[in-house]
Motif scaffolding. Structure first.
Motif, short mmCIF file in Angstrom:
data_model
loop_
_atom_site.label_atom_id
_atom_site.label_comp_id
_atom_site.label_asym_id
_atom_site.label_seq_id
_atom_site.Cartn_x
_atom_site.Cartn_y
_atom_site.Cartn_z
N ARG A 246 -7.59 5.85 -6.27
CA ARG A 246 -7.16 4.81 -5.33
C ARG A 246 -5.73 5.06 -4.85
O ARG A 246 -5.42 4.90 -3.67
N LEU A 247 -4.85 5.48 -5.76
CA LEU A 247 -3.48 5.77 -5.35
C LEU A 247 -3.43 6.97 -4.41
O LEU A 247 -2.71 6.95 -3.40
N LYS A 248 -4.18 8.01 -4.72
CA LYS A 248 -4.22 9.18 -3.85
C LYS A 248 -4.72 8.80 -2.46
O LYS A 248 -4.20 9.30 -1.45
N ALA A 249 -5.71 7.93 -2.38
CA ALA A 249 -6.24 7.49 -1.08
C ALA A 249 -5.18 6.74 -0.27
O ALA A 249 -5.26 6.70 0.96
N GLU A 250 -4.18 6.18 -0.95
CA GLU A 250 -3.09 5.49 -0.27
C GLU A 250 -1.92 6.42 0.02
O GLU A 250 -0.89 5.99 0.54
N GLY A 251 -2.06 7.70 -0.32
CA GLY A 251 -1.01 8.67 -0.03
C GLY A 251 0.00 8.89 -1.13
O GLY A 251 0.97 9.62 -0.96
N VAL A 252 -0.19 8.26 -2.28
CA VAL A 252 0.72 8.44 -3.41
C VAL A 252 0.52 9.83 -3.99
O VAL A 252 -0.60 10.28 -4.19
N ARG A 253 1.63 10.52 -4.24
CA ARG A 253 1.57 11.87 -4.81
C ARG A 253 2.03 11.85 -6.27
O ARG A 253 2.76 10.95 -6.69
N ARG B 262 0.85 -1.19 0.00
CA ARG B 262 0.00 0.00 0.00
C ARG B 262 0.88 1.24 0.00
O ARG B 262 1.87 1.31 0.72
N GLY B 263 0.53 2.22 -0.84
CA GLY B 263 1.28 3.46 -0.92
C GLY B 263 2.53 3.39 -1.78
O GLY B 263 3.29 4.34 -1.85
N LYS B 264 2.73 2.26 -2.46
CA LYS B 264 3.86 2.10 -3.38
C LYS B 264 3.33 1.65 -4.72
O LYS B 264 2.22 1.14 -4.84
N VAL B 265 4.13 1.85 -5.76
CA VAL B 265 3.76 1.40 -7.10
C VAL B 265 4.92 0.62 -7.70
O VAL B 265 6.07 0.78 -7.30
N ALA B 266 4.61 -0.25 -8.63
CA ALA B 266 5.60 -0.95 -9.44
C ALA B 266 5.21 -0.72 -10.90
O ALA B 266 4.06 -0.40 -11.20
#
Length: 99
Positions: free
Chosen positions: A69-76, A22-26
């Motif tokens: 969904r990414l924003k909800a996980e804190g991704v900027r 959560r809060g990371k991407v690949a």
């Protein structure tokens, strides 16, 4: 339409998507570059929204929901809309190449 067999390659790709925290991407390349090839095995419980293009851009088809969904996980995101891969790219990937 006949169901397609879940090959070892597809199993590996699906397993990798499940592991993205959560809060990371690949990137698609990180998970084997085969997302298009596993579409028939799409599982809504897997965090597909955490997979982005190599340059940080979101999927063309899922951009709006993916971004939310990414924003909800804190991704900027950068001002141009790309994910900030320096901050949010998952660097601790425990994977080698998929064969």
């Amino acid at each position: 339409m006949p169901s397609r067999k879940l090959t070892r390659f597809r199993e590996n790709v699906l397993h990798r998507v499940k592991e993205i925290p959560r809060g990371k991407v690949a990137t698609y390349g990180d998970v084997g570059g085969a997302i298009a090839h596993v579409g028939e095995h799409f599982d809504p419980d897997l965090p597909w929204h955490r997979v982005v293009k190599q340059d940080g851009w979101l999927s063309d088809r899922a951009m709006r929901g993916q971004r939310c969904r990414l924003k909800a996980e804190g991704v900027r995101f950068h001002p141009d809309g790309r994910v900030d891969l320096e901050l949010f790219g998952w660097k601790e990937k425990p994977w080698g190449p998929i064969e």
